[in-house]
Design a protein around this motif. Structure first.
Motif, mmCIF file in Angstrom:
data_model
loop_
_atom_site.group_PDB
_atom_site.id
_atom_site.type_symbol
_atom_site.label_atom_id
_atom_site.label_comp_id
_atom_site.label_asym_id
_atom_site.label_seq_id
_atom_site.Cartn_x
_atom_site.Cartn_y
_atom_site.Cartn_z
ATOM 1 N N PHE A 226 8.305 -3.287 -4.493
ATOM 2 C CA PHE A 226 9.080 -2.761 -3.362
ATOM 3 C C PHE A 226 10.294 -3.648 -3.062
ATOM 4 O O PHE A 226 11.371 -3.146 -2.728
ATOM 5 C CB PHE A 226 8.176 -2.669 -2.131
ATOM 6 C CG PHE A 226 8.864 -2.206 -0.887
ATOM 7 C CD1 PHE A 226 9.183 -0.872 -0.698
ATOM 8 C CD2 PHE A 226 9.230 -3.106 0.109
ATOM 9 C CE1 PHE A 226 9.833 -0.450 0.447
ATOM 10 C CE2 PHE A 226 9.873 -2.695 1.248
ATOM 11 C CZ PHE A 226 10.174 -1.358 1.419
ATOM 12 N N ASP A 227 10.146 -4.962 -3.211
ATOM 13 C CA ASP A 227 11.255 -5.873 -2.928
ATOM 14 C C ASP A 227 12.412 -5.675 -3.905
ATOM 15 O O ASP A 227 13.578 -5.904 -3.549
ATOM 16 C CB ASP A 227 10.770 -7.321 -2.973
ATOM 17 C CG ASP A 227 9.959 -7.701 -1.742
ATOM 18 O OD1 ASP A 227 10.065 -6.985 -0.730
ATOM 19 O OD2 ASP A 227 9.217 -8.704 -1.793
ATOM 20 N N ILE B 70 6.436 3.907 -4.406
ATOM 21 C CA ILE B 70 6.019 2.574 -4.831
ATOM 22 C C ILE B 70 4.874 2.050 -3.972
ATOM 23 O O ILE B 70 3.895 1.490 -4.474
ATOM 24 C CB ILE B 70 7.214 1.608 -4.787
ATOM 25 C CG1 ILE B 70 8.211 1.962 -5.888
ATOM 26 C CG2 ILE B 70 6.763 0.160 -4.926
ATOM 27 C CD1 ILE B 70 9.520 1.208 -5.803
ATOM 28 N N LEU B 71 4.965 2.224 -2.668
ATOM 29 C CA LEU B 71 3.928 1.723 -1.760
ATOM 30 C C LEU B 71 2.886 2.782 -1.420
ATOM 31 O O LEU B 71 2.015 2.539 -0.575
ATOM 32 C CB LEU B 71 4.566 1.192 -0.469
ATOM 33 C CG LEU B 71 5.400 -0.088 -0.619
ATOM 34 C CD1 LEU B 71 5.857 -0.595 0.736
ATOM 35 C CD2 LEU B 71 4.609 -1.174 -1.333
ATOM 36 N N ARG B 72 2.981 3.958 -2.059
ATOM 37 C CA ARG B 72 2.017 5.047 -1.840
ATOM 38 C C ARG B 72 1.836 5.323 -0.338
ATOM 39 O O ARG B 72 0.721 5.420 0.168
ATOM 40 C CB ARG B 72 0.675 4.708 -2.501
ATOM 41 C CG ARG B 72 0.783 4.445 -3.983
ATOM 42 C CD ARG B 72 -0.551 4.247 -4.657
ATOM 43 N NE ARG B 72 -1.363 3.208 -4.056
ATOM 44 C CZ ARG B 72 -1.178 1.907 -4.251
ATOM 45 N NH1 ARG B 72 -0.165 1.495 -5.004
ATOM 46 N NH2 ARG B 72 -1.959 1.017 -3.681
ATOM 47 N N SER B 73 2.962 5.390 0.336
ATOM 48 C CA SER B 73 2.937 5.640 1.780
ATOM 49 C C SER B 73 3.163 7.119 2.056
ATOM 50 O O SER B 73 3.666 7.868 1.203
ATOM 51 C CB SER B 73 4.011 4.809 2.486
ATOM 52 O OG SER B 73 5.305 5.207 2.070
ATOM 53 N N ASP B 74 2.783 7.517 3.236
ATOM 54 C CA ASP B 74 2.983 8.916 3.632
ATOM 55 C C ASP B 74 4.410 9.165 4.088
ATOM 56 O O ASP B 74 4.935 10.271 3.919
ATOM 57 C CB ASP B 74 2.005 9.267 4.768
ATOM 58 C CG ASP B 74 0.561 9.069 4.358
ATOM 59 O OD1 ASP B 74 0.127 9.747 3.410
ATOM 60 O OD2 ASP B 74 -0.116 8.214 4.960
ATOM 61 N N TYR B 75 5.043 8.141 4.646
ATOM 62 C CA TYR B 75 6.399 8.281 5.174
ATOM 63 C C TYR B 75 7.227 7.049 4.763
ATOM 64 O O TYR B 75 6.688 6.001 4.407
ATOM 65 C CB TYR B 75 6.413 8.378 6.703
ATOM 66 C CG TYR B 75 5.391 9.314 7.308
ATOM 67 C CD1 TYR B 75 5.551 10.691 7.204
ATOM 68 C CD2 TYR B 75 4.272 8.815 7.977
ATOM 69 C CE1 TYR B 75 4.625 11.556 7.769
ATOM 70 C CE2 TYR B 75 3.338 9.671 8.538
ATOM 71 C CZ TYR B 75 3.513 11.046 8.423
ATOM 72 O OH TYR B 75 2.607 11.888 8.962
ATOM 73 N N THR C 25 -0.454 -4.198 -1.084
ATOM 74 C CA THR C 25 -0.822 -5.347 -1.905
ATOM 75 C C THR C 25 0.420 -6.148 -2.268
ATOM 76 O O THR C 25 1.546 -5.661 -2.178
ATOM 77 C CB THR C 25 -1.524 -4.894 -3.193
ATOM 78 O OG1 THR C 25 -0.588 -4.167 -3.997
ATOM 79 C CG2 THR C 25 -2.716 -4.002 -2.875
ATOM 80 N N GLU C 26 0.163 -7.378 -2.721
ATOM 81 C CA GLU C 26 1.267 -8.241 -3.130
ATOM 82 C C GLU C 26 1.997 -7.660 -4.336
ATOM 83 O O GLU C 26 3.221 -7.755 -4.444
ATOM 84 C CB GLU C 26 0.746 -9.645 -3.452
ATOM 85 C CG GLU C 26 0.330 -10.448 -2.240
ATOM 86 C CD GLU C 26 1.507 -10.682 -1.294
ATOM 87 O OE1 GLU C 26 2.631 -10.911 -1.773
ATOM 88 O OE2 GLU C 26 1.294 -10.619 -0.069
ATOM 89 N N ILE C 27 1.232 -7.051 -5.264
ATOM 90 C CA ILE C 27 1.859 -6.455 -6.445
ATOM 91 C C ILE C 27 2.795 -5.327 -6.022
ATOM 92 O O ILE C 27 3.947 -5.227 -6.489
ATOM 93 C CB ILE C 27 0.784 -5.932 -7.424
ATOM 94 C CG1 ILE C 27 -0.025 -7.102 -7.981
ATOM 95 C CG2 ILE C 27 1.432 -5.124 -8.555
ATOM 96 C CD1 ILE C 27 -1.170 -6.678 -8.891
ATOM 97 N N ASP C 28 2.306 -4.463 -5.113
ATOM 98 C CA ASP C 28 3.143 -3.353 -4.628
ATOM 99 C C ASP C 28 4.383 -3.878 -3.914
ATOM 100 O O ASP C 28 5.483 -3.339 -4.079
ATOM 101 C CB ASP C 28 2.340 -2.452 -3.692
ATOM 102 C CG ASP C 28 1.288 -1.645 -4.444
ATOM 103 O OD1 ASP C 28 1.414 -1.537 -5.679
ATOM 104 O OD2 ASP C 28 0.363 -1.141 -3.792
ATOM 105 N N LEU C 29 4.212 -4.928 -3.123
ATOM 106 C CA LEU C 29 5.341 -5.468 -2.368
ATOM 107 C C LEU C 29 6.387 -6.093 -3.294
ATOM 108 O O LEU C 29 7.585 -6.038 -2.997
ATOM 109 C CB LEU C 29 4.858 -6.506 -1.346
ATOM 110 C CG LEU C 29 4.112 -5.927 -0.130
ATOM 111 C CD1 LEU C 29 3.578 -7.051 0.742
ATOM 112 C CD2 LEU C 29 5.016 -5.004 0.682
#
Length: 602
Positions: free
Chosen positions: A237-238, A120-125, A230-234
């Motif tokens: 994520f929430d 969702i947050l396109r994070s590596d970890y 971004t706010e949309i991603d968060l």
């Protein structure tokens, strides 16, 4: 005719000259005509320039339009990418939600959560931790993308840790660090080095709260490069964080419930308590998992806790009640089912192991509006030990009553025989000493719950009136660790008391150097024999007594009659020698023996 840019016709040069292009060149013309032609040429040039400007404007408009189209295409592509990311995030949320609803392996569910967080947050970890209140630390539940060494480094994180997750825990709010190298929060040098080592450059940590507002844990995402979500991603994520919190809360609730059930089972097993739950409308019974352990027999259920037909169960329950108790038990049950909301029944049941148990059942009955029973919850408590204790108490009370009467007879005999000689003062003194001897034996019997007395303890108690200086330095004891029956302890104890009193007055303990040796053993033969000896040396020369009083009666006749044995006494010059011998079964507690003779005065 060619059109002009302004909409009017564009005239050709020959038309402007007023004649055909094929007319002669050399024809005469006036100044007025030349001027007119020059004006017309200027007009044409102006119109051409205007057309050129219009063309340039058109070209510029076309370029601007092309740029607008390209910008629109770029925005459209970005919108498509954003929609695709949101769709992927939504799909991740749907997958996680479906997994949470279906349940399953908790570890796998935790792993799905962190995988979805990273997507969702396109994070590596990504990582998820729970609050371990017993240790006041964050405990790692699952992680995504990290090397396994990460799990060892961040397995436990304290509340005071100078990290993003520590700050989120302390503050109870989301912490975003776009670049750890220029962080706005306090990050310790060690934590910074640890994050550099595993490749973290940016991080966000979000607290997970239960629906009741209790902090449950932290879910974090990490990037290799500086990044701010971004706010949309968060927002997406929430939604996942809410699901993660619900999962942790549910798992903890289940764990607490299972722990409570385990403690309840332990308590029920320790108390020998089980239950049956009868549903009269559905005609079935459910029993506790420990039913067979408590009752000694089982109901024919596929597995513990499952249902069994009511008629089948009732037949089995009735059959295992001891035959002598069936009539009264059935009557008590029928009385309860006819309208009593609760009641207690005691009966004996015979287990499949052949063991008879006392069961106390407490009934709680739910009835319909017409008074007919709808259900019954019945607890069954194994009270066999209580019944045995009650019977033992009853027998002990009878035994205490019997022994008290016997002891009073002994006291009366002691008083009577002590009074045969001597003055009243001597009588009181001797009677008091002999009653003290009996009391010492009684104290030991009570201390040992009337189960007998250790021979060494008995000897020490009966010699206590000599004082520690004499009893410890001039009396030697040697023998096996054996326990005497209550009757034997009374007889042998009184004999040892009289022997000690005699030694102090006339024997080895009447001077400063005499010694007494007490030994006991079991002689092995066809019939094991218990032997106890009293030997004196170093005292005055001894001889047979000229007068045999009560003390002599105790030493010889009372001691022997208490154990149905024999007593030998000798008076060599070195000192008194006394020995009591009796069958071991008459003396020792717990052996195979006939009923021990009561202490009596011949």
């Amino acid at each position: 005719m060619t059109s002009r840019n302004d909409g009017g016709p564009i005239r050709q040069p020959e038309q402007l000259a007023g004649r055909s292009a094929f007319q002669g060149v050399g024809a005469p013309s006036g100044d007025a005509e030349l001027a007119q032609r020059a004006a017309e040429l200027r007009q044409i040039n102006a119109e051409v320039r205007e057309s050129r400007r219009a063309a340039l404007n058109l070209m510029e408009d076309a370029v601007q339009s092309r740029k607008a189209v390209e910008a629109l295409n770029t925005a459209l592509a970005e919108s498509r990418d954003s929609l695709a990311r949101e769709l992927a995030a939504t799909q991740q949320l749907q997958t996680a939600s479906a997994s949470l609803v279906q349940g399953g392996d908790t570890g796998a569910l935790y792993q799905q959560i962190v995988d979805a967080a990273a997507a969702i947050l396109r994070s590596d970890y990504a990582s998820m931790q729970t609050v371990d209140e017993s240790k006041d630390v964050l405990r790692l539940l699952a992680y995504h993308g990290f090397d396994p060494a990460f799990g060892k480094i961040f397995e436990f994180v304290g509340r005071d840790a100078e990290t993003a997750c520590g700050a989120a825990w302390r503050d109870g709010r989301r912490v975003i660090v776009p670049d750890i190298e220029v962080s706005g929060i306090d990050i310790s040098a060690r934590a910074l080095d640890d994050q550099r080592r595993v490749g973290i450059r940016a991080v966000q940590s979000t607290p997970l709260f239960s629906r009741a507002g209790r902090l449950l844990g932290i879910i974090s995402t990490h990037w290799r490069a500086p990044h701010a979500p971004t706010e949309i991603d968060l927002r997406q994520f929430d939604i996942l964080a809410r699901q993660a919190a619900d999962l942790i809360d549910r798992v903890e609730s289940v764990q607490r419930l299972r722990a409570a059930e385990h403690r309840l089972r332990l308590a029920a097993d320790a108390a020998h308590l089980t239950y049956i739950d009868a549903d009269f409308s559905r005609r079935c019974i459910r029993s506790g998992e420990n039913f067979a352990t408590v009752m000694g027999y089982a109901l024919p259920t596929p597995s513990p806790g499952q249902e069994v037909d009511l008629s089948v169960a009732a037949s089995i329950l009735r059959r295992h009640v001891v035959s002598n108790d069936r009539t009264k038990t059935r009557a008590a049950v029928m009385e309860l089912l006819r309208g009593k909301p609760s009641g207690k029944i005691e009966c004996r049941v015979l287990g499949d192991d052949g063991m008879e148990r006392w069961i106390e059942s407490i009934w709680s009955i739910e009835t319909a509006h017409d008074g007919s029973p709808v259900s019954a919850f019945v607890t069954g408590l194994d009270i066999t030990e209580r019944k045995r204790t009650e019977e033992q108490i009853r027998l002990l009370m009878s035994e205490v009553n019997h022994r008290s009467k016997n002891l009073l007879n002994v006291v009366q005999a002691i008083a009577r025989l002590t009074a045969r000689g001597g003055d009243p003062a001597t009588f009181v003194e001797r009677l008091s000493q002999r009653i003290d001897s009996l009391a010492a034996s009684q104290d030991l019997l009570v201390k040992n719950d009337w189960r007998g007395i250790d021979m060494r303890e008995l000897a020490k108690a009966q010699l206590a009136h000599l004082g520690d200086s004499i009893a410890q330095s001039r009396v030697q004891m040697e023998g096996l660790s054996v326990r005497l029956t209550p009757a034997a302890a009374q007889g042998v104890g009184m004999a040892l008391h009289e022997l000690a009193t005699n030694a102090v007055k006339y024997g080895a303990l009447s001077n400063a150097r005499g010694l007494v040796r007490i030994t006991w053993r079991i002689a092995r033969s066809d019939q094991p024999t218990f032997l106890v000896e009293w030997r004196e040396r170093g005292g005055p020369k001894t001889g047979p007594p000229t007068h045999k009083g009560f003390g002599h009666t105790v030493i010889e006749r009372m001691a022997s009659s208490s154990v149905r044995g024999t007593v030998e006494m000798k008076y060599p010059p070195s000192g008194l020698w006394w020995r009591l011998s009796a069958p071991a079964e008459n003396v020792l507690e717990g052996g195979v023996r006939s009923k021990t003779a009561e202490l009596s005065i011949p």
